[in-house]
Design a protein around this motif. Structure first.
Motif, PDB file in Angstrom:
ATOM      1  N   UNK A 115       2.317  -1.622  -1.943  1.00 15.69           N
ATOM      2  CA  UNK A 115       1.137  -1.362  -1.725  1.00 15.69           C
ATOM      3  C   UNK A 115       1.101  -0.348  -0.437  1.00 15.69           C
ATOM      4  N   UNK A 116       0.015   0.469  -0.147  1.00 16.00           N
ATOM      5  CA  UNK A 116      -0.070   1.215   0.945  1.00 16.00           C
ATOM      6  C   UNK A 116      -0.629   0.235   2.278  1.00 16.00           C
ATOM      7  N   UNK A 117       0.675   0.003   2.862  1.00 11.41           N
ATOM      8  CA  UNK A 117       0.042  -0.790   4.056  1.00 11.41           C
ATOM      9  C   UNK A 117       0.859  -0.049   5.262  1.00 11.41           C
ATOM     10  N   UNK A 118       0.295  -0.364   6.551  1.00 11.64           N
ATOM     11  CA  UNK A 118       0.985   0.193   7.620  1.00 11.64           C
ATOM     12  C   UNK A 118       1.348   1.431   7.823  1.00 11.64           C
ATOM     13  N   UNK A 119       0.199   2.318   7.066  1.00  9.11           N
ATOM     14  CA  UNK A 119       0.180   3.702   7.193  1.00  9.11           C
ATOM     15  C   UNK A 119       0.069   4.180   8.729  1.00  9.11           C
ATOM     16  N   UNK A 120       0.892   5.293   9.072  1.00  3.81           N
ATOM     17  CA  UNK A 120       0.605   5.956  10.355  1.00  3.81           C
ATOM     18  C   UNK A 120      -0.462   6.840  10.247  1.00  3.81           C
ATOM     19  N   UNK A 121      -1.169   7.205  11.498  1.00  2.00           N
ATOM     20  CA  UNK A 121      -2.262   8.284  11.471  1.00  2.00           C
ATOM     21  C   UNK A 121      -1.969   9.119  12.847  1.00  2.00           C
ATOM     22  N   UNK A 122      -2.533  10.244  12.513  1.00  2.00           N
ATOM     23  CA  UNK A 122      -2.648  11.158  13.745  1.00  2.00           C
ATOM     24  C   UNK A 122      -4.259  11.267  14.041  1.00  2.00           C
ATOM     25  N   UNK A 123      -4.531  10.934  15.111  1.00  2.00           N
ATOM     26  CA  UNK A 123      -6.068  11.281  15.363  1.00  2.00           C
ATOM     27  C   UNK A 123      -6.900  10.137  14.582  1.00  2.00           C
ATOM     28  N   UNK A 124      -7.759  10.573  13.708  1.00  2.00           N
ATOM     29  CA  UNK A 124      -8.677   9.817  12.684  1.00  2.00           C
ATOM     30  C   UNK A 124      -8.045  10.230  11.042  1.00  2.00           C
ATOM     31  N   UNK A 125      -6.701  11.010  11.172  1.00  2.00           N
ATOM     32  CA  UNK A 125      -6.357  11.319   9.691  1.00  2.00           C
ATOM     33  C   UNK A 125      -5.050  10.701   9.422  1.00  2.00           C
ATOM     34  N   UNK A 126      -4.830  10.721   8.237  1.00  2.00           N
ATOM     35  CA  UNK A 126      -3.479  10.264   7.888  1.00  2.00           C
ATOM     36  C   UNK A 126      -2.427  11.266   8.166  1.00  2.00           C
TER      37      UNK A 126
ATOM     38  N   UNK B 113       2.610  13.021   5.406  1.00  2.00           N
ATOM     39  CA  UNK B 113       3.645  12.580   4.530  1.00  2.00           C
ATOM     40  C   UNK B 113       2.867  11.335   3.665  1.00  2.00           C
ATOM     41  N   UNK B 114       2.186  10.817   4.343  1.00  2.00           N
ATOM     42  CA  UNK B 114       1.383   9.871   3.333  1.00  2.00           C
ATOM     43  C   UNK B 114       0.332  10.264   2.633  1.00  2.00           C
ATOM     44  N   UNK B 115      -0.332  11.576   3.177  1.00  2.00           N
ATOM     45  CA  UNK B 115      -1.281  12.052   2.284  1.00  2.00           C
ATOM     46  C   UNK B 115      -0.738  12.859   1.036  1.00  2.00           C
ATOM     47  N   UNK B 116       0.575  13.408   1.301  1.00  2.00           N
ATOM     48  CA  UNK B 116       1.201  13.789   0.094  1.00  2.00           C
ATOM     49  C   UNK B 116       1.566  12.992  -0.808  1.00  2.00           C
ATOM     50  N   UNK B 117       2.147  11.719  -0.367  1.00  2.00           N
ATOM     51  CA  UNK B 117       2.528  10.622  -1.144  1.00  2.00           C
ATOM     52  C   UNK B 117       1.497  10.088  -2.093  1.00  2.00           C
TER      53      UNK B 117
END
Length: 272
Positions: free
Chosen positions: A28-39, A42-46
């Motif tokens: 499951x996609x938990x503990x995703x990083x972010x930069x500002x208000x965006x993913x 790497x997480x976006x591409x995954x």
């Protein structure tokens, strides 16, 4: 306690140690990083890749010829049928047509005049033919020894295209079988595009309710193993014949050794 993880973007992102520990146990996609208000990129591409794999699983053609050859290697005969949804677009838009045989398949089964058997296995593409291609044969291979131990007989394996779960009832009723096992590709998830589901229905006939089936889901190496799924399937079949019922009235107690009657796991090490 917090720690910092180096992302492929070159950024260090603070992550709770408890979240990091949990990520070892789930896709499951938990503990995703972010930069500002965006993913993070790497997480976006995954996520985009997972979405593409799910779409591919739905659209991949059903390789019935390949499955038939692999079933022959196990000493099993097969036959092919089609639902009334004759193409993928219709199948996705009209689930009702995927629950009925087309006229040609109806006529073929009627002409066979099959005398019936204890168990009929139907393999249907469902919403992920990739799941069927990868998981069905290994599961059947693990299941056959239990079938021999239970002294139950199976008919030819039916390979059904553009198939919904209830199509198994239509097929089994026409082939006069006492119980149908539908192995079908489950709706792809964003972490599981190749998950196989198995539905067991005692005394199948057209019009059976979904509550009158038992389901085993998430069969794949990363989910429920073939060994566990095969035993669970065999246990439910044995219980179904004993109690003459499936569905909400048949509770899955296969994980309780005290409930093991005629069969027990072949390799107990797989269940520890």
């Amino acid at each position: 306690m917090d720690k910092y993880l180096l992302q492929t973007t070159g950024e260090y992102v603070k992550e709770s140690a408890s979240w990091a520990w949990l990520k070892y146990f789930t896709d499951a996609r938990i503990a995703l990083g972010r930069t500002g208000c965006s993913l993070l990129t790497k997480d976006y591409l995954d996520f985009s890749m997972a979405h593409a794999k799910a779409k591919d699983a739905i659209q991949t053609p059903f390789d019935r010829e390949g499955l038939s050859l692999r079933l022959q290697e196990l000493g099993l005969e097969s036959l092919c049928v089609e639902s009334a949804a004759h193409d993928r677009t219709t199948f996705l838009a009209r689930p009702d047509l995927g629950r009925h045989l087309d006229e040609a398949s109806q006529a073929r089964l009627t002409e066979m005049n099959y005398p019936g058997t204890d168990i009929l296995i139907v393999i249907g593409d469902g919403l992920s033919s990739k799941a069927v291609h990868k998981q069905a044969i290994p599961l059947i291979r693990q299941f056959l020894p239990y079938l021999k131990e239970l002294k139950l007989h199976i008919g030819p394996i039916v390979l059904a295209s553009q198939c919904r779960v209830a199509l198994g009832d239509d097929i089994a009723e026409r082939m006069h079988c006492k119980l149908v096992v539908m192995m079908i590709g489950e709706r792809p998830g964003l972490s599981s595009p190749d998950s196989l589901g198995v539905y067991i229905t005692y005394q199948p006939y057209w019009g059976r309710l979904e509550s009158e089936r038992n389901c085993i889901s998430n069969i794949r190496p990363e989910g429920l193993s073939y060994e566990r799924a095969a035993f669970k399937l065999a246990w439910l079949i044995d219980a179904a014949f004993y109690q003459q019922v499936t569905g909400t009235q048949l509770k899955d107690l296969s994980e309780d050794p005290a409930q093991h009657q005629r069969i027990s796991p072949i390799n107990h090490a797989d269940f520890i």
